[in-house]
Write a protein that holds these residues in place. Structure first.
Motif, PDB file in Angstrom:
ATOM      1  N   ARG A 166       0.975  -1.198   0.041  1.00 45.37           N
ATOM      2  CA  ARG A 166       0.024  -0.011   0.012  1.00 45.37           C
ATOM      3  C   ARG A 166       0.749   1.228  -0.044  1.00 45.37           C
ATOM      4  O   ARG A 166       2.176   1.244   0.126  1.00 45.37           O
ATOM      5  N   SER A 167       0.172   2.289  -0.383  1.00 47.15           N
ATOM      6  CA  SER A 167       0.948   3.631  -0.278  1.00 47.15           C
ATOM      7  C   SER A 167       1.089   4.076   1.226  1.00 47.15           C
ATOM      8  O   SER A 167       0.183   3.827   2.036  1.00 47.15           O
ATOM      9  N   ALA A 168       2.226   4.404   1.713  1.00 46.64           N
ATOM     10  CA  ALA A 168       2.386   5.103   2.901  1.00 46.64           C
ATOM     11  C   ALA A 168       1.430   6.340   3.100  1.00 46.64           C
ATOM     12  O   ALA A 168       1.272   7.125   2.432  1.00 46.64           O
TER      13      ALA A 168
ATOM     14  N   PRO B 226       4.063  14.738  -3.749  1.00 46.06           N
ATOM     15  CA  PRO B 226       3.208  14.492  -4.927  1.00 46.06           C
ATOM     16  C   PRO B 226       3.820  13.918  -5.869  1.00 46.06           C
ATOM     17  O   PRO B 226       3.065  13.277  -6.947  1.00 46.06           O
ATOM     18  N   THR B 227       4.963  14.207  -6.351  1.00 47.04           N
ATOM     19  CA  THR B 227       5.850  13.826  -7.516  1.00 47.04           C
ATOM     20  C   THR B 227       6.511  12.404  -7.249  1.00 47.04           C
ATOM     21  O   THR B 227       6.720  11.726  -8.263  1.00 47.04           O
ATOM     22  N   GLY B 228       6.294  11.990  -6.030  1.00 53.33           N
ATOM     23  CA  GLY B 228       7.013  10.724  -5.771  1.00 53.33           C
ATOM     24  C   GLY B 228       5.874   9.544  -5.180  1.00 53.33           C
ATOM     25  O   GLY B 228       4.638   9.806  -5.198  1.00 53.33           O
ATOM     26  N   ALA B 229       6.728   8.438  -4.642  1.00 51.87           N
ATOM     27  CA  ALA B 229       5.667   7.646  -3.808  1.00 51.87           C
ATOM     28  C   ALA B 229       6.561   6.803  -2.944  1.00 51.87           C
ATOM     29  O   ALA B 229       7.674   6.622  -3.231  1.00 51.87           O
ATOM     30  N   VAL B 230       5.960   6.415  -1.791  1.00 52.77           N
ATOM     31  CA  VAL B 230       6.573   5.733  -0.890  1.00 52.77           C
ATOM     32  C   VAL B 230       5.557   4.449  -0.601  1.00 52.77           C
ATOM     33  O   VAL B 230       4.584   4.531  -0.306  1.00 52.77           O
ATOM     34  N   LEU B 231       5.942   3.247  -0.768  1.00 50.25           N
ATOM     35  CA  LEU B 231       5.092   2.106  -0.838  1.00 50.25           C
ATOM     36  C   LEU B 231       5.678   1.173   0.261  1.00 50.25           C
ATOM     37  O   LEU B 231       6.709   1.018   0.688  1.00 50.25           O
TER      38      LEU B 231
END
Length: 179
Positions: A6-8, A57-62
């Protein structure tokens, strides 16, 4: 035990801070001085920094999180990845690159399918951000990680210096197309 990816969320930042420091330490403490490790961990994995990375908002932590057979989520992080929109070195090439800045699996969960599933989620997240190339830096002496990335289609395209505390180390730059 199963897991979900899931997204952090911002509320995860304090726990992610501790988990990130733990997994980094599991991976590199034996090859670095305690002073260099303490300095790097303090600078890199503070809860405030994790919150800022989650909010970007330009990245993602999963996160890979433990779940029972019915899909109910347990309160245990197994692995995490951090994607970031960051200018790629010239050797990466391609249009719209995105960096896989961190990818760590807790030692107890290595070899149990978590890393492969997390990499699939990373590729999906990169595609959602319309990236065409995924790149990363990996320590030249991290044979396990190098083998994993090779299995997932990455190729060496260069190198750069990674500073851990006062130690200047060589990271290989790896990249792969994600179209």
């Amino acid at each position: 035990m199963n897991f979900i990816i899931r997204s952090a969320q911002l509320a995860d930042a304090p726990r992610l801070s501790a988990f990130a420091a733990l997994t980094f330490g599991e991976t590199f403490a034996g090859d670095n001085t305690p002073e260099d490790m303490a300095r790097y961990l303090g600078e890199t994995f503070a809860a405030e920094r994790q919150a800022a990375e989650i909010a970007d908002p330009t990245g993602a932590v999963l996160l890979a999180v433990a779940a029972d057979r019915d899909g109910r989520v347990a309160d245990e992080f197994l692995a995490y990845a951090h994607l970031v929109a960051f200018p790629a070195p010239a050797t990466v090439g391609g249009d719209r690159p995105i960096e896989l800045r961190r990818f760590y699996v807790a030692r107890a969960w290595q070899g149990r399918g978590v890393a492969g599933a997390l990499m699939d989620a990373v590729l999906d997240a990169a595609r959602e951000r319309t990236a065409e190339v995924l790149w990363l830096g990996v320590w030249e002496r991290n044979a396990r990680a190098l083998a994993f990335y090779r299995r997932h289609g990455f190729r060496r395209v260069g190198e750069h210096v990674f500073v851990l505390g006062d130690d200047r180390q060589t990271d290989w730059i790896l990249a792969r197309d994600i179209a």
